[in-house]
Design an enzyme around this catalytic site. Structure first.
Site, PDB file in Angstrom:
ATOM      1  N   LYS A 104       0.868  -1.180   0.000  1.00 12.88           N
ATOM      2  CA  LYS A 104       0.000   0.000   0.000  1.00 12.88           C
ATOM      3  C   LYS A 104       0.902   1.225   0.000  1.00 12.88           C
ATOM      4  CE  LYS A 104      -3.895   1.977   2.639  1.00 12.88           C
ATOM      5  NZ  LYS A 104      -4.816   1.757   3.790  1.00 12.88           N
ATOM      6  N   SER A 136      -9.683   1.999   2.825  1.00 10.34           N
ATOM      7  CA  SER A 136      -8.801   2.784   1.986  1.00 10.34           C
ATOM      8  C   SER A 136      -7.785   1.930   1.224  1.00 10.34           C
ATOM      9  CB  SER A 136      -8.027   3.798   2.845  1.00 10.34           C
ATOM     10  OG  SER A 136      -7.229   3.116   3.806  1.00 10.34           O
ATOM     11  N   SER A 156     -10.032  -0.527   6.975  1.00 10.86           N
ATOM     12  CA  SER A 156      -9.479  -0.465   5.615  1.00 10.86           C
ATOM     13  C   SER A 156      -8.774  -1.716   5.109  1.00 10.86           C
ATOM     14  CB  SER A 156      -8.524   0.714   5.493  1.00 10.86           C
ATOM     15  OG  SER A 156      -9.263   1.892   5.421  1.00 10.86           O
TER      16      SER A 156
HETATM   17  N1  GLN Z   1     -13.384   4.339   6.442  1.00 13.46           N
HETATM   18  C1  GLN Z   1     -12.633   4.709   7.594  1.00 13.46           C
HETATM   19  C2  GLN Z   1     -12.190   6.147   7.489  1.00 13.46           C
HETATM   20  O1  GLN Z   1     -12.450   6.733   6.495  1.00 13.46           O
HETATM   21  C3  GLN Z   1     -11.471   3.796   7.817  1.00 13.46           C
HETATM   22  C4  GLN Z   1     -10.281   4.102   7.003  1.00 13.46           C
HETATM   23  C5  GLN Z   1      -9.095   3.234   7.355  1.00 13.46           C
HETATM   24  O2  GLN Z   1      -9.235   2.206   8.001  1.00 13.46           O
HETATM   25  N2  GLN Z   1      -7.930   3.689   6.963  1.00 13.46           N
HETATM   26  O3  GLN Z   1     -11.614   6.696   8.366  1.00 13.46           O
END
Ligand code: GLN
Length: 483
Positions: A76, A151, A175
């Site tokens: 990532k 994400s 995410s």
């Molecule tokens: N959807 C969550 C957010 O927008 C989690 C994102 C993540 O786990 N990086 O914060």
């Protein structure tokens, strides 16, 4: 070759059926051919990959072995990679070449993994659709009109499309697990502190945790083995021995106590997902598990608490991106204030700016007690709920998401609608617990995930349950058409 799992690749390499160089070339060609459809990579690292593959082949020829030796992966794009762009999905860091490798990157490289590239992601890991990336949205290989989740949407889409067997990802509020659910993968968010955060660009430091995304629990075990462990460079890393995750996969589920929270099956859950979750429960019962209804009474407060704490930490973490120390700088600043304002205004996208503003507001004098402190108290209550539940059960089971992957653009004008989709995943981050999502069926041709949560440092238990489930089901073997 591209259909092989990490475990199959390790066997093939050990049996000299193919070399890591051959496999790497095949996958790089496949990425060049198919990735334009899904946009899962921000950067490809062909030269690095071929060099690492050659070195891995030489190490094997010299008698070395190891499940990751010569195995192709991707990171990532928030894991720092020395001399390689590490963008975090943001224009702010489009020109940033990390001066060092993140601990996770260094450990996997030392184990012989081959880095094919850096995967697309929501900007600064904020999002659940992978639509906030400065490099464009990622598409779901199961239906190119739908989001892959976020994400870590790039890592998920790439693995789901069989561009590579596994990838690293991070989970601050879901995410890893949510994109795993949306793309028919297995994804594991480890216990907070299990995997080093050193060199992992921070979103919300008390919630962020790196982990594996792969097709099977067996592969997650292999990748997690390479990622986990104490790191003196990360003060929140925990000095606990790392068990042999692959060896733990075959344990019996006889008598395993599975807790199913009654709050999980409320009105917001798609009834077709509820049915698939019940089917997965029946499957685990056949394997000897015992089901018990439990309660997580403070779950309803988790989303508001998370969406105060995460932005608060983000507003602090992202203050370093100011056009001076790192990243993008605006053209021709009139003065220092103009430089700060325009560099941040032009370098950050709208979701990141929204979170910085929410976070700075929640932390400001006069509001701190009402928002931030209150959210921290809720966080403790959420954790206490889990501690009570784990007195009675060994794992907790439920849906990973209330709905399957939505259409691209469907929630982009309504951030709160997207935040609500995180209802099942963020509690594990607030409590610091490990969680796993695994394939459990399909709704309208889109994958559905079942989530398992375990007590601290019981990643092995999650992998064991998921592996046994996958030996008796074939959802995880389904491949998206066209890939
Ligand atoms: N959807 C969550 C957010 O927008 C989690 C994102 C993540 O786990 N990086 O914060």
């Amino acid at each position: 070759m591209h259909h092989m799992t990490l475990a199959e690749i390790a066997r093939g390499l050990a049996d000299k059926k193919f070399s890591s160089v051959e496999l790497t070339q095949t996958l790089l060609a496949r990425i060049a051919q198919l990735d334009p459809q899904i946009n899962s990579f921000i950067s490809l690292t062909q030269d690095l990959a071929l060099g690492q593959a050659k070195a891995a082949d030489e190490r094997r020829a010299n008698g070395e072995s190891g499940a990751l030796l010569g195995a192709p992966i991707a990171h990532k794009d928030l894991f720092c990679t020395q001399g390689i762009r590490t963008s975090c999905g943001s224009k702010m860091l489009d020109n940033f070449k990390a001066p060092y490798d993140a601990t996770v990157v260094a450990k996997l490289a030392a184990a012989g993994a081959v880095t094919l590239g850096k995967t697309n992601m929501d900007e600064f890991a904020m999002g659940s659709a992978n639509e906030s990336s400065w490099y464009g949205a990622v598409k779901n290989p199961w239906n190119l009109e739908h989001v892959p989740g976020g994400s870590s949407g790039g890592s998920a889409a790439a693995v789901a499309a069989r561009l590579l067997p596994a990838a690293t990802a991070t989970d601050t509020g879901g995410s890893i697990r949510q994109p795993a659910a949306f793309t028919n993968l297995t994804g594991l968010k480890p216990t907070y502190g299990r995997v080093s955060r050193w060199g992992m660009i921070a979103y919300a430091s008390s919630l962020d945790q790196g982990g594996p995304l792969a097709r099977t629990a067996e592969d997650c075990a292999i990748l997690l083995q390479g990622m986990a462990g104490f790191d003196p460079n990360d003060s929140t890393s925990i000095d606990e021995p790392v068990p042999d995750y692959s060896a733990g996969l075959s344990g019996s589920l006889q008598g395993l106590r599975i807790g199913v929270p009654k709050e999980y099956f409320s009105a917001g859950l798609d009834p077709r997902i509820a049915e698939l979750i019940h089917n997965s429960i029946k499957e685990l019962e056949k394997l000897g598990a015992v089901i018990k209804e439990i309660s997580l009474p403070n779950m309803q407060h988790a989303i508001p608490a998370y969406y105060v704490i995460a932005p608060a930490e983000a507003s602090s973490n992202l203050s370093r991106f100011d056009g001076v120390r790192f990243g993008y700088r605006c053209e021709n600043p009139a003065n220092l204030e103009d430089l700060y304002k325009r560099s941040r205004g032009e370098g950050f996208g709208s979701e990141v700016q929204r979170r910085i503003m929410v976070g700075a507001y929640a932390l400001s004098a006069g509001y701190y007690d009402a928002y931030y402190l209150k959210a921290q108290k809720i966080r403790r209550l959420v954790k206490n709920d889990f501690m009570t539940a784990f007195n009675e059960v060994d794992i907790i089971l439920g849906p990973t998401t209330p709905n399957p992957a939505w259409k691209l653009g469907a929630k982009s004008s309504d951030p709160v609608a997207a935040y609500l989709e995180d209802v099942y995943t963020i509690t594990a981050n607030l409590a610091g617990l490990p969680g796993l999502s695994m394939p459990a069926g399909f709704v309208d041709g889109l994958p559905v995930g079942v989530q398992l949560l375990a007590p601290y440092f019981q990643e092995g238990r999650l992998l064991n349950v998921a592996h046994k489930y996958q030996l008796n089901t074939d959802w995880h073997t389904r491949t998206p058409t066209g890939f």
